[in-house]
Design a protein around this motif. Structure first.
Motif, PDB file in Angstrom:
ATOM      1  N   HIS A  25      21.193   3.047 -62.161  1.00  0.00           N
ATOM      2  CA  HIS A  25      20.090   3.612 -61.378  1.00  0.00           C
ATOM      3  C   HIS A  25      18.764   3.433 -62.127  1.00  0.00           C
ATOM      4  N   ALA A  26      18.780   3.702 -63.430  1.00  0.00           N
ATOM      5  CA  ALA A  26      17.559   3.539 -64.226  1.00  0.00           C
ATOM      6  C   ALA A  26      17.136   2.080 -64.296  1.00  0.00           C
ATOM      7  N   ASP A  28      17.580  -0.215 -62.109  1.00  0.00           N
ATOM      8  CA  ASP A  28      16.974  -0.589 -60.828  1.00  0.00           C
ATOM      9  C   ASP A  28      15.514  -0.163 -60.756  1.00  0.00           C
ATOM     10  N   GLU A  29      15.174   0.889 -61.514  1.00  0.00           N
ATOM     11  CA  GLU A  29      13.795   1.367 -61.547  1.00  0.00           C
ATOM     12  C   GLU A  29      13.044   0.837 -62.767  1.00  0.00           C
ATOM     13  N   LYS A  30      13.620  -0.197 -63.417  1.00  0.00           N
ATOM     14  CA  LYS A  30      13.005  -0.844 -64.577  1.00  0.00           C
ATOM     15  C   LYS A  30      12.826   0.132 -65.736  1.00  0.00           C
ATOM     16  N   LYS A  31      13.769   1.061 -65.884  1.00  0.00           N
ATOM     17  CA  LYS A  31      13.744   2.013 -66.985  1.00  0.00           C
ATOM     18  C   LYS A  31      14.979   1.807 -67.858  1.00  0.00           C
ATOM     19  N   GLU A 238      21.912   6.922 -53.507  1.00  0.00           N
ATOM     20  CA  GLU A 238      20.829   6.760 -54.467  1.00  0.00           C
ATOM     21  C   GLU A 238      19.887   7.956 -54.476  1.00  0.00           C
ATOM     22  N   ALA A 242      19.028  10.272 -57.708  1.00  0.00           N
ATOM     23  CA  ALA A 242      17.641  10.516 -58.116  1.00  0.00           C
ATOM     24  C   ALA A 242      17.355  12.013 -58.209  1.00  0.00           C
ATOM     25  N   THR A 262      10.192   0.976 -70.237  1.00  0.00           N
ATOM     26  CA  THR A 262      10.506   0.075 -69.121  1.00  0.00           C
ATOM     27  C   THR A 262      11.029  -1.237 -69.673  1.00  0.00           C
TER      28      THR A 262
END
Length: 275
Positions: A25-26, A28-31, A238, A242, A262
């Motif tokens: 999940h992270a 996918d958020e560029k984290k 998702e 979140a 990131t």
């Protein structure tokens, strides 16, 4: 400041799946979220740990030692105590980077969290390394489908809360495996009313009649402390993932005084509008 989740729960409660889901999940958020495997008996997990306790000690080392001769449970306890005694190894592996976000995937031996001191000692060491931690206690949602099992899981959660003294969240895992009927019934457990749940328990058996006052006292304990609430966790949703992350981040105040790490990624070249 560094941030982390201590991911705990009984064996088979979905701890490693929880960790791998949050990592994806992270990403996918560029984290970036790191995972530390603290289970010396782990055989498979769907993530790449930045630190693996099995490089220090494996449960087989304790079980096969001719002097120790531990069984599986004793071997796990010995391994965790050995880790605390050699905490410099873990500190060296973790490094000193600030603003790290780390999941600590813990063993599935419930007594490590409910009344033994080894996990508390580990928490104190991590806090001295500037980790701000949240205890994430997972319980299989398939286990929490009747009042008696709910009381058992709730008391285990309370024991972990009082033993570790950390910000705490209880998560009902494997929601995606429940039938529609079971999921509908489980809604009443997300914000439980102990009196209503106790009223559902059978009172016809001699055992329930004999210990009815004890059961009522447990219900009052849950209600008086008002500490126990369960959050559903569905790996397919998702938005649900979140929400769990946001709840935990608020508990450890993640992001209030730090920059989010990131991953590097390529931007598409902007079209030149000038001819």
């Amino acid at each position: 400041m560094r941030y982390g989740q201590l991911v705990m729960g009984p064996a088979g409660s979905g701890k490693s799946t929880y960790c791998s889901t949050l990592v994806k999940h992270a990403a996918d958020e560029k984290k970036v979220i790191n995972v530390v495997n603290l289970d010396p008996a782990a055989e498979f997990f769907d993530y790449d740990p930045v630190v693996d306790i099995r490089q220090l000690i494996h449960v087989d080392d304790a079980m096969e030692d001719e002097e120790l001769k531990f069984g599986p449970n004793g071997g796990l306890v010995f391994c965790m105590e050995y880790l605390v005694e050699n905490i410099d190894w873990l500190e060296e592996q973790l490094g000193e980077d600030e603003d790290d976000y780390t999941l600590f995937d813990c063993p599935g031996q419930i007594e490590l969290y409910t009344h033994m001191t080894v996990m508390r000692q580990l928490v104190e060491h991590l806090q001295r390394q500037d980790f701000r931690l949240c205890a994430v206690f997972l319980i299989d949602s398939q286990f929490m489908v009747d009042p008696a099992k709910f009381l058992s899981g709730t008391m285990a959660a309370l024991s972990v809360m009082t033993n570790l003294e950390l910000p705490h969240i209880n998560v009902l895992s494997k929601m995606d495996l429940l039938s529609k009927t079971a999921r509908s019934r489980l809604d009443s457990y997300l914000e439980p009313d102990p009196h209503a749940l106790l009223g559902e328990m059978e009172t016809t058996s001699k055992w329930n009649q004999k210990y009815n006052k004890l059961t009522e006292a447990i219900g009052r304990l849950i209600e008086d402390y008002s500490l126990v609430r369960f959050y559903p966790f569905d790996v397919r949703d998702e938005e649900n993932i979140a929400d769990i992350m946001l709840t935990i981040d608020n508990m450890i105040q993640f992001g209030e005084d730090s920059d989010v790490k990131t991953r590097d990624f390529e931007y598409e070249d902007a079209e030149d509008d000038d001819d």
